[in-house]
Write a protein that holds these residues in place. Structure first.
Motif, short mmCIF file in Angstrom:
data_model
loop_
_atom_site.label_atom_id
_atom_site.label_comp_id
_atom_site.label_asym_id
_atom_site.label_seq_id
_atom_site.Cartn_x
_atom_site.Cartn_y
_atom_site.Cartn_z
N VAL A 107 -11.81 18.06 -7.41
CA VAL A 107 -11.37 16.67 -7.55
C VAL A 107 -10.98 16.48 -9.01
N VAL B 92 -0.73 17.59 -9.79
CA VAL B 92 -0.58 16.13 -9.69
C VAL B 92 0.89 15.74 -9.53
N PRO C 291 -3.73 20.44 -0.54
CA PRO C 291 -4.28 19.09 -0.68
C PRO C 291 -5.25 18.73 0.43
N GLU D 228 -6.20 12.14 -1.56
CA GLU D 228 -5.76 11.57 -2.83
C GLU D 228 -5.86 10.06 -2.75
N ASP D 229 -5.89 9.46 -3.93
CA ASP D 229 -5.80 8.01 -4.04
C ASP D 229 -5.04 7.70 -5.32
N THR E 224 -6.92 9.77 -8.26
CA THR E 224 -7.42 11.14 -8.13
C THR E 224 -6.65 11.95 -7.10
N VAL E 225 -6.82 13.26 -7.21
CA VAL E 225 -6.29 14.21 -6.23
C VAL E 225 -7.41 15.20 -5.92
N ARG F 119 -5.68 11.92 -11.91
CA ARG F 119 -4.23 12.08 -12.06
C ARG F 119 -3.84 12.15 -13.54
N CYS G 249 -13.24 9.81 -9.95
CA CYS G 249 -13.48 11.19 -9.52
C CYS G 249 -14.82 11.31 -8.80
#
Length: 147
Positions: A42, A11, A19, A22-23, A26-27, A45, A62
């Motif tokens: 998923v 993160v 990767p 992402e938002d 979340t990653v 963060r 998520c």
């Protein structure tokens, strides 16, 4: 956040990853030990140890990211997807349930009818029914505890 959490390192950018998306909450990144090609993790963060500790808003975020990834995995290859025939969504909560990284995560695993592309095998037989009397008693117990 534990100093040794590899997912927290992903993160914050101090640990390597592959990767995918992402938002703000979340990653999503490729699992380095994939069940099948395109196996994505998923994570929120914010650090949460597992399903029992994650706040509801992070769990919802998520789940929505997992749905976004599932749509990509099942999209036709002409659209940039993998053309998967289905998806498994998996969470492991606690070491006895196979959790190895103690930062909540969802596995989004593409599945294929072609066994040459699909290496994942179930550890149990979902086609073997349980005993109806045991199921009834267990449902009553859990229903009472769940309120």
């Amino acid at each position: 956040m534990p100093a040794h959490c590899i997912f927290c390192g992903i993160v914050d950018g101090t640990a390597p990853s592959y990767p995918v998306a992402e938002d703000a909450a979340t990653v999503a990144f490729l699992d380095i030990n994939p069940a099948n090609a395109g196996h994505v993790l998923v994570i929120p963060r914010a650090h949460s140890r597992d399903l029992l500790e994650i706040p509801a808003d992070d769990l919802a975020a998520c789940s929505l990211m997992a749905q976004r990834i599932a749509r990509v995995l099942t999209a036709p290859t002409a659209d940039g997807g993998l053309g998967a025939d289905g998806v498994n969504l998996l969470n492991c909560c606690g070491a006895p349930a196979w959790q190895t990284v103690f930062h909540f995560h969802l596995h989004v695993i593409p599945r294929y009818r072609d066994t040459g592309r699909d290496q994942l095998r179930l550890p149990w037989r979902p086609d073997v029914p349980g005993d109806p009397a045991e199921l009834s008693a267990l449902a009553a117990q859990l229903s009472a505890a769940a309120g």
